[in-house]
Design a protein around this motif. Structure first.
Motif, short mmCIF file in Angstrom:
data_model
loop_
_atom_site.label_atom_id
_atom_site.label_comp_id
_atom_site.label_asym_id
_atom_site.label_seq_id
_atom_site.Cartn_x
_atom_site.Cartn_y
_atom_site.Cartn_z
N GLU A 96 87.38 -62.65 17.81
CA GLU A 96 87.72 -61.60 18.77
C GLU A 96 89.04 -61.97 19.43
OE1 GLU A 96 86.11 -58.73 19.84
OE2 GLU A 96 84.69 -58.99 18.20
N GLY A 97 90.00 -61.09 19.33
CA GLY A 97 91.30 -61.35 19.95
C GLY A 97 91.95 -62.63 19.45
N ARG A 109 82.22 -65.01 14.95
CA ARG A 109 83.09 -63.85 14.94
C ARG A 109 84.46 -64.26 15.45
NH1 ARG A 109 80.88 -60.27 20.11
NH2 ARG A 109 81.77 -61.61 21.73
N ASP A 143 83.36 -69.24 23.16
CA ASP A 143 84.72 -69.36 22.64
C ASP A 143 84.95 -70.80 22.20
OD1 ASP A 143 87.39 -67.88 22.51
OD2 ASP A 143 87.93 -69.74 23.55
N TRP A 160 78.10 -65.36 23.20
CA TRP A 160 79.14 -65.93 22.36
C TRP A 160 79.90 -67.00 23.12
CZ3 TRP A 160 79.18 -64.79 17.36
CH2 TRP A 160 78.53 -63.64 16.94
N GLN A 193 84.56 -67.42 17.94
CA GLN A 193 83.41 -67.50 18.84
C GLN A 193 82.16 -67.72 18.02
OE1 GLN A 193 83.63 -63.76 20.88
NE2 GLN A 193 85.12 -64.52 22.37
#
Length: 131
Positions: A122-123, A120, A29, A27, A127
């Motif tokens: 994430e946090g 996706r 970012d 992935w 990504q």
């Protein structure tokens, strides 16, 4: 354009291959989810590829190639996001072809279809995986 890099740390080819073998989906970012306004897109450069990342509504994210296959210009992230029937699409700002954001399919000319990528959050960060 955002420059997204997987890993800037130098490594031997063997170490990189071993890391790739143990990482099922790499992935990358791209940006904070809040950086993409609803129903718009941004362009990211991921592993040398221009990728358009779209936010549809508050929670849906999609990624396709950013280069318009008819024009050869990196512009799809600037296209208009909407729907045609059940399909969520972006209209190219140049030739107005519609590209399905889930599959990359060009609705007017299948031979102009693009790649679609997994996305996706994430946090709070968007990504993308080119795998």
């Amino acid at each position: 354009m955002t420059e997204a890099l997987l890993d800037s740390h130098p490594a031997s080819a063997a170490a990189a291959a071993a890391r790739a073998a143990t990482t099922p989906t790499p992935w990358t970012d791209v940006c904070a989810a809040a950086d993409i306004l609803p129903d718009t897109g941004v362009c990211a450069r991921i592993q040398g590829r221009h990728v358009a990342v779209f936010r549809v509504g508050a929670e849906q994210f999609f990624a396709i190639d950013n280069v318009d296959p008819k024009a050869g210009a990196s512009v799809l992230s600037r296209g208009l996001v909407g729907s045609l029937g059940e399909r969520i699409v972006v209209a190219s700002p140049l030739y107005k072809h519609h590209f399905d954001l889930r599959t990359g399919e060009c609705l007017e000319a299948a031979e102009l279809s693009l790649r679609a990528y997994a996305v996706r959050v994430e946090g709070g960060r968007v990504q993308v995986s080119l795998a």
